[in-house]
Design an enzyme around this catalytic site. Structure first.
Site, PDB file in Angstrom:
ATOM      1  N   MET A   2     -14.057 -52.013 -35.262  1.00  0.00           N
ATOM      2  CA  MET A   2     -15.279 -52.270 -35.043  1.00  0.00           C
ATOM      3  C   MET A   2     -16.825 -52.943 -34.909  1.00  0.00           C
ATOM      4  O   MET A   2     -17.179 -52.769 -34.465  1.00  0.00           O
ATOM      5  CB  MET A   2     -15.308 -51.957 -36.848  1.00  0.00           C
ATOM      6  CG  MET A   2     -15.948 -50.461 -37.814  1.00  0.00           C
ATOM      7  SD  MET A   2     -16.041 -49.315 -37.025  1.00  0.00           S
ATOM      8  CE  MET A   2     -17.955 -49.222 -38.141  1.00  0.00           C
ATOM      9  N   TYR A  26      -8.089 -48.159 -37.097  1.00  0.00           N
ATOM     10  CA  TYR A  26      -8.798 -48.765 -36.809  1.00  0.00           C
ATOM     11  C   TYR A  26      -9.567 -50.373 -37.791  1.00  0.00           C
ATOM     12  O   TYR A  26      -9.091 -49.731 -39.113  1.00  0.00           O
ATOM     13  CB  TYR A  26     -10.687 -48.804 -36.268  1.00  0.00           C
ATOM     14  CG  TYR A  26     -11.629 -47.716 -37.580  1.00  0.00           C
ATOM     15  CD1 TYR A  26     -12.278 -48.278 -37.557  1.00  0.00           C
ATOM     16  CD2 TYR A  26     -11.135 -46.384 -37.431  1.00  0.00           C
ATOM     17  CE1 TYR A  26     -13.127 -48.132 -38.746  1.00  0.00           C
ATOM     18  CE2 TYR A  26     -12.454 -46.126 -38.185  1.00  0.00           C
ATOM     19  CZ  TYR A  26     -13.116 -46.473 -39.062  1.00  0.00           C
ATOM     20  OH  TYR A  26     -13.893 -45.871 -40.184  1.00  0.00           O
ATOM     21  N   CYS A  27      -9.758 -51.569 -37.752  1.00  0.00           N
ATOM     22  CA  CYS A  27     -10.235 -51.932 -38.742  1.00  0.00           C
ATOM     23  C   CYS A  27     -11.208 -52.811 -37.987  1.00  0.00           C
ATOM     24  O   CYS A  27     -12.195 -52.411 -36.675  1.00  0.00           O
ATOM     25  CB  CYS A  27      -9.450 -53.176 -38.747  1.00  0.00           C
ATOM     26  SG  CYS A  27      -9.065 -54.289 -37.654  1.00  0.00           S
ATOM     27  N   ALA A  28     -11.759 -54.223 -38.993  1.00  0.00           N
ATOM     28  CA  ALA A  28     -12.850 -54.726 -38.275  1.00  0.00           C
ATOM     29  C   ALA A  28     -12.299 -55.572 -36.632  1.00  0.00           C
ATOM     30  O   ALA A  28     -13.508 -54.805 -35.965  1.00  0.00           O
ATOM     31  CB  ALA A  28     -13.414 -55.401 -39.278  1.00  0.00           C
TER      32      ALA A  28
END
Length: 101
Positions: A93, A64-66
């Site tokens: 996120m 995952y990332c932003a």
């Protein structure tokens, strides 16, 4: 493979061979992460590749990332490097409503 949040998290919880990989920057990571995640900043370029090559390719990675863009890119890189299983968290996120530490 892109997964919606519930499927990504539930698949992770049922997976005995799972690793959560956060590909955001150190500052983003330190501002809150999914519990148990390890951080490897995709913006480190070749350094990111070197870090990936240290990982166990037999594990299943939940990435995952932003917002889901960098993690999708990371999953593509991982597949090219021979990782069989890398799941991208759609929305990252920014849309995560699961646990955070």
């Amino acid at each position: 493979m892109n997964l919606e949040q519930n499927e990504w998290w539930n698949t992770f919880l049922a997976d005995d061979n799972a690793v959560i990989l956060d590909v955001r920057t150190d500052d983003e990571f330190n501002s809150g992460k999914i519990p148990g995640a390890i951080n490897m900043d995709i913006y480190k370029g070749q350094g990111f590749i070197y870090m990936l090559e240290e990982l166990d390719k037999t594990k299943n990675y939940y990435v995952y990332c932003a917002a889901g863009g960098r993690s999708a890119q990371a999953c593509g890189i991982m597949n090219q490097l021979g990782f069989e299983t890398a799941y991208n968290l759609l929305g990252g996120m920014s849309q995560w409503d699961g646990p955070i530490e």
